[in-house]
Write a protein that holds these residues in place. Sequence first.
Motif, PDB file in Angstrom:
ATOM      1  N   PRO A  61      15.798   5.457  13.558  1.00 28.83           N
ATOM      2  CA  PRO A  61      17.077   5.585  12.860  1.00 28.83           C
ATOM      3  C   PRO A  61      18.176   5.901  13.873  1.00 28.83           C
ATOM      4  N   ILE A  62      19.393   5.722  13.448  1.00 27.77           N
ATOM      5  CA  ILE A  62      20.528   6.203  14.231  1.00 27.77           C
ATOM      6  C   ILE A  62      20.701   7.678  13.885  1.00 27.77           C
ATOM      7  N   ASP A  67      23.082  15.127  12.237  1.00 31.37           N
ATOM      8  CA  ASP A  67      21.609  15.072  12.210  1.00 31.37           C
ATOM      9  C   ASP A  67      21.035  15.801  13.422  1.00 31.37           C
ATOM     10  N   ASP A  94      24.795   4.358  20.129  1.00 25.45           N
ATOM     11  CA  ASP A  94      24.236   5.245  19.110  1.00 25.45           C
ATOM     12  C   ASP A  94      23.045   6.017  19.664  1.00 25.45           C
ATOM     13  N   LYS A 119      20.205  11.129   8.208  1.00 28.79           N
ATOM     14  CA  LYS A 119      20.805  10.418   7.078  1.00 28.79           C
ATOM     15  C   LYS A 119      20.229   9.009   6.968  1.00 28.79           C
ATOM     16  N   ALA A 120      20.056   8.334   8.095  1.00 24.59           N
ATOM     17  CA  ALA A 120      19.525   6.966   8.068  1.00 24.59           C
ATOM     18  C   ALA A 120      18.127   6.919   7.461  1.00 24.59           C
ATOM     19  N   CYS A 121      17.325   7.937   7.699  1.00 25.57           N
ATOM     20  CA  CYS A 121      15.979   8.001   7.110  1.00 25.57           C
ATOM     21  C   CYS A 121      16.072   8.276   5.604  1.00 25.57           C
ATOM     22  N   GLU A 123      18.329   7.345   3.591  1.00 22.92           N
ATOM     23  CA  GLU A 123      18.850   6.184   2.875  1.00 22.92           C
ATOM     24  C   GLU A 123      17.999   4.925   3.037  1.00 22.92           C
ATOM     25  N   TYR A 124      17.045   4.932   3.964  1.00 24.46           N
ATOM     26  CA  TYR A 124      16.236   3.750   4.245  1.00 24.46           C
ATOM     27  C   TYR A 124      15.419   3.371   3.014  1.00 24.46           C
ATOM     28  N   HIS A 126      17.871   1.142   2.391  1.00 27.15           N
ATOM     29  CA  HIS A 126      19.259   0.760   2.100  1.00 27.15           C
ATOM     30  C   HIS A 126      19.383  -0.363   1.067  1.00 27.15           C
ATOM     31  N   ASN A 142      15.258  -5.875   8.144  1.00 26.01           N
ATOM     32  CA  ASN A 142      14.310  -4.947   7.544  1.00 26.01           C
ATOM     33  C   ASN A 142      13.184  -5.631   6.787  1.00 26.01           C
TER      34      ASN A 142
END
Length: 162
Positions: A61-62, A67, A94, A119-121, A123-124, A126, A142
């Motif tokens: 993730p970014i 984070d 990033d 956050k990226a995890c 929301e994954y 997405h 993805n």
Amino acid sequence: MDLELFQRESKSDFPANKKLKDRLRKVKPKKLDEDFENLHEEAFEEIDCLECANCCKTTSPIFLQVDIDRLAKVFRQKSSAFIDEYLYRDDDGDYVLNSSPCPFLGTDNKCLVYEDRPKACREYPHTNRKNMHGILGLTLKNTLVCPAVFKIFQQIAKDYRK
């Protein structure tokens, strides 16, 4: 979950999914968002992330600064020490993990920092958010990582490949 079979099938279907992505750009944004959200719910009724964890095994993730700060606090480190130990800046500037699989992935496929994950995890993958038009390129990528996204593309293709 047979990840080898998934990888073969997702690579094989990638050219068709790329064409589908281009067709999906012509769908009205609200309709596309609704279709993806409905298919997201259906896919995750069948697919259990804990049986797979391919995203955690293969991609990073970014990490936003918030984070990094949150996870550094969990590990009782300064943010700079957390960065030095776990992250690097990619070509886009990033922060991403410096290794895979994710160092926070347990042997049982559970996230060791689940409550504090980036956050990226959270929301994954997405696929249940607004403005799917804006992330169709990411969503296509993805399909090669997440069996649920691949399944969503297979389902949406039935309506939009005509």
